[in-house]
Write a protein that holds these residues in place. Structure first.
Motif, PDB file in Angstrom:
ATOM      1  N   SER A  31       4.449  22.263  -5.462  1.00  0.00           N
ATOM      2  CA  SER A  31       3.094  22.162  -4.911  1.00  0.00           C
ATOM      3  C   SER A  31       2.800  23.323  -3.974  1.00  0.00           C
ATOM      4  O   SER A  31       1.692  23.855  -3.949  1.00  0.00           O
ATOM      5  CB  SER A  31       2.926  20.826  -4.183  1.00  0.00           C
ATOM      6  OG  SER A  31       1.646  20.727  -3.593  1.00  0.00           O
ATOM      7  N   PRO A  34       4.391  27.222  -7.217  1.00  0.00           N
ATOM      8  CA  PRO A  34       4.898  26.843  -8.546  1.00  0.00           C
ATOM      9  C   PRO A  34       6.100  27.653  -9.004  1.00  0.00           C
ATOM     10  O   PRO A  34       7.031  27.098  -9.598  1.00  0.00           O
ATOM     11  CB  PRO A  34       3.688  27.069  -9.457  1.00  0.00           C
ATOM     12  CG  PRO A  34       2.510  26.889  -8.556  1.00  0.00           C
ATOM     13  CD  PRO A  34       2.933  27.451  -7.233  1.00  0.00           C
ATOM     14  N   TYR A 391      -1.452  14.732  -4.486  1.00  0.00           N
ATOM     15  CA  TYR A 391      -0.519  15.779  -4.886  1.00  0.00           C
ATOM     16  C   TYR A 391      -1.249  17.080  -5.212  1.00  0.00           C
ATOM     17  O   TYR A 391      -2.243  17.099  -5.934  1.00  0.00           O
ATOM     18  CB  TYR A 391       0.279  15.313  -6.107  1.00  0.00           C
ATOM     19  CG  TYR A 391       1.298  16.322  -6.578  1.00  0.00           C
ATOM     20  CD1 TYR A 391       2.344  16.717  -5.754  1.00  0.00           C
ATOM     21  CD2 TYR A 391       1.200  16.884  -7.841  1.00  0.00           C
ATOM     22  CE1 TYR A 391       3.282  17.646  -6.179  1.00  0.00           C
ATOM     23  CE2 TYR A 391       2.133  17.814  -8.292  1.00  0.00           C
ATOM     24  CZ  TYR A 391       3.176  18.194  -7.444  1.00  0.00           C
ATOM     25  OH  TYR A 391       4.098  19.128  -7.876  1.00  0.00           O
ATOM     26  N   ASN A 392      -0.746  18.149  -4.597  1.00  0.00           N
ATOM     27  CA  ASN A 392      -1.291  19.504  -4.784  1.00  0.00           C
ATOM     28  C   ASN A 392      -2.714  19.648  -4.245  1.00  0.00           C
ATOM     29  O   ASN A 392      -3.445  20.559  -4.650  1.00  0.00           O
ATOM     30  CB  ASN A 392      -1.262  19.898  -6.265  1.00  0.00           C
ATOM     31  CG  ASN A 392      -1.163  21.400  -6.455  1.00  0.00           C
ATOM     32  OD1 ASN A 392      -0.721  22.116  -5.548  1.00  0.00           O
ATOM     33  ND2 ASN A 392      -1.577  21.896  -7.608  1.00  0.00           N
ATOM     34  N   LYS A 398      -2.622  24.930   1.200  1.00  0.00           N
ATOM     35  CA  LYS A 398      -3.254  25.979   0.403  1.00  0.00           C
ATOM     36  C   LYS A 398      -3.677  27.164   1.262  1.00  0.00           C
ATOM     37  O   LYS A 398      -3.707  28.301   0.794  1.00  0.00           O
ATOM     38  CB  LYS A 398      -4.464  25.415  -0.335  1.00  0.00           C
ATOM     39  CG  LYS A 398      -4.097  24.440  -1.449  1.00  0.00           C
ATOM     40  CD  LYS A 398      -5.334  23.910  -2.159  1.00  0.00           C
ATOM     41  CE  LYS A 398      -4.962  22.966  -3.299  1.00  0.00           C
ATOM     42  NZ  LYS A 398      -6.167  22.423  -3.993  1.00  0.00           N
ATOM     43  N   THR A 413       4.417  19.248   3.906  1.00  0.00           N
ATOM     44  CA  THR A 413       3.734  19.032   2.626  1.00  0.00           C
ATOM     45  C   THR A 413       3.731  17.552   2.266  1.00  0.00           C
ATOM     46  O   THR A 413       2.720  17.017   1.773  1.00  0.00           O
ATOM     47  CB  THR A 413       4.423  19.839   1.508  1.00  0.00           C
ATOM     48  OG1 THR A 413       4.496  21.209   1.891  1.00  0.00           O
ATOM     49  CG2 THR A 413       3.656  19.720   0.207  1.00  0.00           C
ATOM     50  N   GLU A 417       0.143  15.631   1.847  1.00  0.00           N
ATOM     51  CA  GLU A 417      -0.275  15.224   0.507  1.00  0.00           C
ATOM     52  C   GLU A 417       0.091  13.784   0.148  1.00  0.00           C
ATOM     53  O   GLU A 417      -0.540  13.186  -0.716  1.00  0.00           O
ATOM     54  CB  GLU A 417       0.329  16.181  -0.527  1.00  0.00           C
ATOM     55  CG  GLU A 417      -0.155  17.612  -0.353  1.00  0.00           C
ATOM     56  CD  GLU A 417       0.238  18.525  -1.482  1.00  0.00           C
ATOM     57  OE1 GLU A 417      -0.320  19.620  -1.597  1.00  0.00           O
ATOM     58  OE2 GLU A 417       1.123  18.135  -2.281  1.00  0.00           O
TER      59      GLU A 417
END
Length: 514
Positions: A31, A34, A391-392, A398, A413, A417
């Motif tokens: 996440s 990649p 998720y993500n 970001k 994270t 998330e």
């Protein structure tokens, strides 16, 4: 061999929980980045290959890892020496070998070699953790890799070596050998921001309270003798503290100012000068310490028939003398640590001082320097609220606001998330995972397997606890990864081999008892 016998000794709980943690870790690394997530999956696959190699190499030899533990240890030392010579410096530490795009951190494997060699050493029939000479040899085994790692320098890895004390305690190490350094460390950290005289007074009163409570509810002869000695030691300690205050009072104002807040003219908490407060409370501590001693002695001499202390007559000289000496030594060490801590702290590099002060003053004050990581780590975790953003879908992630988010700060994270529920679930899984390892270690039939099992569980517990505490602001940033979760081939391989060896030992021992 039947299928049921082949499966005997495989701990499915550890395997399932371990794979859950690794899978969830790879998902979160993916996440964040990649490409790194794919690499992490490859690292884990290679780690499984390493475990397969160890299974084949050990064959049917139940004592393989015990026999070759010196080899594992020597190889780890060679790697630590080599990295100081040809290693790649990253983030100010020369702790990595670099092979093209690959890097290897030997400190991760030094933990394995050290744990194996100590386990071998302790498994000998003449091993005695009550003997100071034997303890010294154990400390030497630990000290060699620790010194080499400090030369890199890598404080985080050094801290992890302290986890071996839990395994040593299980095998009979005196708990005071473990507790004394922890107490001194706490005094050191508090004395950085508080007046040493007051830190020592509070410390003395805490010990005094504990000793009096033990005396009030315990009539065991040896315990009473020991507490008798502690009270005598405390009375001497309070008098020495008053004497030091007298000496400080005679120093010139210029001399005291040169020590900063170590010897201030007036108290931070009371309107009277420190001299008055230390003398006043020191005398109170002295009288509270010495009066019970006099009462015990008087009760013994009068031999009052209905006194509960009659069963304690005839103080054992050896226990009394030892407890007096031990308490005085500990209190003197505490005093020395408290008084020199501000001086040592002032000589630390600026970034290290700020990492400590963040704990006391908050990350906002150091938001542009050492508090930056923690500020955005807390922001990311808090923004996830109960259920997380999905998720993500982490906006702070970001935005790349948290440095090293795929490694030491990967838990941010999870918090952003997956929210509070996801974070709590991860903590519970880790707790059950480590607890199960402690359980398996305890049921081992020989000291080698038991010590190594405890060492494995303790190392994982320290990594897990310190990493989470670091991310939420309860521990300074020291660069300790979250086991099986943070990105990194070296750490993932190290944890995989660490626990893989223990599971192989457990399997072979279980097979041997069928």
């Amino acid at each position: 061999m039947s299928q049921s016998r082949l499966l005997k000794g495989i701990d499915w709980t550890v395997l399932i929980l371990g794979f859950l943690i690794v899978t969830f870790g790879i998902m979160n690394v993916y996440s964040v980045n990649p490409d790194l997530g794919v690499k992490q999956l490859i690292w884990f696959g290679l780690g499984m290959v390493m475990i397969l190699i160890l299974i084949i190499a050990s064959g049917n030899n139940r004592n393989f890892f015990e026999i070759y533990s010196p080899v594992f240890y020597i190889i780890s030392l060679v790697l630590l020496v080599g990295v100081l010579i040809v290693g790649k410096e990253i983030n100010g530490a020369k702790a990595w070998y670099r092979f093209g795009p690959l890097s290897l951190q030997p400190a991760e494997f030094a933990k394995i070699g050290t744990a194996l060699l100590i386990a071998n050493f302790i498994n000998h029939s003449n091993a005695n953790l009550k003997d100071l000479g034997f303890i010294g040899k154990i400390l030497l085994i630990i000290a060699i890799p620790v010194v080499l790692i400090l030369l890199q320098p890598d404080l985080g890895s050094v801290i992890i070596f302290c986890s071996l004390s839990i395994a040593l305690y299980r095998e009979g190490l005196n708990p005071w050998i473990i507790l004394a350094p922890i107490i001194l460390l706490i005094i050191f950290l508090i004395s950085i921001v508080q007046i040493p005289f007051y830190v020592l007074l509070v410390f003395g009163f805490i010990i005094l309270t504990i000793a009096l409570l033990i005396l009030a509810f315990n009539y065991n002869q040896n315990v009473v003798d020991a507490m008798h000695g502690v009270l005598i030691g405390l009375s001497i300690f309070f008098l020495l503290l008053i004497g030091i205050c007298y000496l400080v009072e005679d120093l010139s104002e210029t001399t005291r100012e040169s020590f900063g807040h170590l010897f201030p003219m007036r108290s931070l908490f009371f309107s009277e000068p420190i001299f008055f407060n230390t003398t006043f409370f020191g005398l109170i501590g002295f009288f509270i310490s010495i009066i019970p001693v006099l009462i015990l002695k008087l009760t013994e001499q009068k031999e009052i028939n209905d006194s509960p202390f009659k069963t304690q007559s005839g103080l054992a000289a050896n226990v009394l003398n030892f407890s007096i000496i031990a308490s005085i030594v500990l209190l003197l060490f505490a005093s020395t640590v408290s008084f020199i801590s501000p001086i040592i702290f002032e000589k630390l590099p600026k970034h290290q001082k700020e990492r400590v002060m963040v704990l006391y003053e908050g990350e906002a004050k150091y938001r542009d320097t050492s508090g930056y990581n923690l500020l955005y780590a807390k922001t990311a975790i808090g923004s996830g609220e109960l259920y997380g953003k999905g998720y993500n879908q982490g906006t702070i992630k970001k935005g790349r606001f948290v440095p090293e988010q795929q490694t030491d700060y990967i838990f941010t994270t999870v918090g952003e998330e997956w929210g509070f529920i996801g974070s709590t679930a991860l903590v519970i899984v880790y707790a059950v995972f480590v607890g199960r390892l402690f359980f398996i270690a305890e049921i081992q039939k020989n000291r080698f397997a038991r010590f190594y099992g405890y060492a494995v569980a303790s190392i994982l517990f320290f990594h897990f606890f310190i990493n989470i505490a670091m991310v939420i602001g309860l521990f300074p940033t020291v660069g300790i990864p979250l086991p099986f979760f943070s990105y990194g081939g070296s750490s993932l391989w190290g944890f995989t081999i660490l626990i893989g060896i223990f599971l192989i030992i457990h399997y072979k021992n279980s097979q041997g008892f069928i």
